[in-house]
Write an enzyme that holds these catalytic residues in place. Structure first.
Site, mmCIF file in Angstrom:
data_model
loop_
_atom_site.group_PDB
_atom_site.id
_atom_site.type_symbol
_atom_site.label_atom_id
_atom_site.label_comp_id
_atom_site.label_asym_id
_atom_site.label_seq_id
_atom_site.Cartn_x
_atom_site.Cartn_y
_atom_site.Cartn_z
ATOM 1 N N ASP A 86 0.824 -1.210 0.000
ATOM 2 C CA ASP A 86 0.000 0.000 0.000
ATOM 3 C C ASP A 86 0.858 1.260 0.000
ATOM 4 O O ASP A 86 2.029 1.231 0.393
ATOM 5 C CB ASP A 86 -0.894 0.047 1.253
ATOM 6 N N ASP A 87 0.246 2.356 -0.411
ATOM 7 C CA ASP A 87 0.738 3.738 -0.232
ATOM 8 C C ASP A 87 1.815 4.184 -1.199
ATOM 9 O O ASP A 87 2.285 5.312 -1.121
ATOM 10 C CB ASP A 87 1.243 3.967 1.192
ATOM 11 N N HIS A 142 -5.850 3.050 -4.465
ATOM 12 C CA HIS A 142 -5.806 3.244 -3.011
ATOM 13 C C HIS A 142 -6.144 4.691 -2.651
ATOM 14 O O HIS A 142 -5.645 5.216 -1.667
ATOM 15 C CB HIS A 142 -4.412 2.878 -2.493
ATOM 16 N N HIS A 145 -5.294 9.970 0.151
ATOM 17 C CA HIS A 145 -5.007 9.191 1.359
ATOM 18 C C HIS A 145 -4.736 10.111 2.561
ATOM 19 O O HIS A 145 -3.792 9.898 3.333
ATOM 20 C CB HIS A 145 -3.801 8.280 1.132
ATOM 21 N N TYR A 205 -6.398 2.986 5.220
ATOM 22 C CA TYR A 205 -6.487 2.567 6.623
ATOM 23 C C TYR A 205 -7.424 1.370 6.827
ATOM 24 O O TYR A 205 -7.674 0.962 7.959
ATOM 25 C CB TYR A 205 -6.948 3.725 7.518
ATOM 26 N N HIS A 208 3.756 -2.113 3.225
ATOM 27 C CA HIS A 208 3.780 -0.764 2.662
ATOM 28 C C HIS A 208 5.156 -0.550 2.032
ATOM 29 O O HIS A 208 6.167 -0.692 2.730
ATOM 30 C CB HIS A 208 3.526 0.287 3.743
#
Length: 254
Positions: free
Chosen positions: A75-76, A126, A130, A168, A221
């Site tokens: 993620d991210d 995603h 964010h 999250y 991540h």
């Protein structure tokens, strides 16, 4: 599993009964706050638990799966420093992975997204920003976040992501409405590394390896220094134990 709509209907019915009883028995005001607090507690837990399917349906891994397969997800990203290191490790161990990308990061590092795509890795949405407060967004804002990121990724890779992971891991009724309109498949996880919260790489390694089993979706991540070290250790473990890494779409087809 508990659903937001069902819980809310039951709460309103119960509250109505309490009011009716209270009118005849003169109940103190504080009594009415008990079901309200219970309802709020359940909603909070459900909103943070993708596996509950509380607000929307999410895929969080395969249960009682016989094949020695796991899905590694990140993620991210993309991140200018750590994503290239992650990509090199995946190439070194001939491993597959799925990346859930943030739109504003994609704009900063389009070359990394292109490399992910041409290397055969899967790409998911995603959100665009964010932000810490994104979970409180309206349906309109969620639509903008998702569609903007889809468009940016499509310009680079030639195709829009079919999968989405909530920032999250938090879901809401507004997000559920947006996803119903966009048609994305929501993806969660069942092995969380906590690599953004735990600084000790050894602790992260033990946490992940102790939880890995066939059908696992592992959450990392590609924005953390620890992740690179942990990833190589995990890939070695998977190799030694004859696990195969697959893309999320491979699990969805099972």
């Amino acid at each position: 599993m508990l659903k937001f709509k069902n819980i809310s209907v039951l709460f309103l019915l119960f509250l109505a009964v309490m009011v009716w009883i209270g009118m005849a028995n003169d109940l103190p005001i504080w009594v009415y706050f008990i079901p309200v607090l219970i309802w709020l507690w359940i909603v909070m837990i459900g909103s943070f638990s993708l596996s509950w399917n509380f607000h929307l349906k999410a895929f969080t891994g395969l249960k009682r799966y016989s094949k020695m397969e796991v899905a590694i997800t990140f993620d991210d990203g993309p991140h200018g420093q750590y994503t290239p290191e992650v990509l090199e490790l995946l190439k070194k161990y001939d491993a597959k992975a799925t990346f859930f990308l943030i739109g504003k990061q994609v704009q900063k590092h389009p070359e990394l997204v292109k490399k992910m795509s041409t290397s055969g890795y899967a790409i998911g949405n995603h959100s665009f920003s964010h932000t810490p407060a994104i979970s409180f967004s309206s349906t309109k804002t969620w639509m903008s976040e998702i569609e903007q990121t889809d468009s940016i990724i499509e310009k680079i890779t030639g195709s829009q992501p079919a999968i989405f992971r909530p920032p999250y891991g938090v879901t809401t009724p507004h997000l559920a409405k947006a996803i119903k309109r966009t048609g994305h498949k929501v993806i969660g996880w069942n092995v969380r590394s906590y690599d953004t919260a735990i600084n000790d790489a050894e602790l992260i390694k033990k946490r992940v390896i102790n939880r890995v089993k066939p059908g696992s979706i592992i959450l990392f991540h590609d924005t953390q220094a620890n992740t690179v070290e942990v990833l190589e250790h995990l890939l070695l473990f998977l190799q030694q134990n004859r696990y195969k890494t697959v893309l999320i779409k491979d699990f969805l087809n099972e």
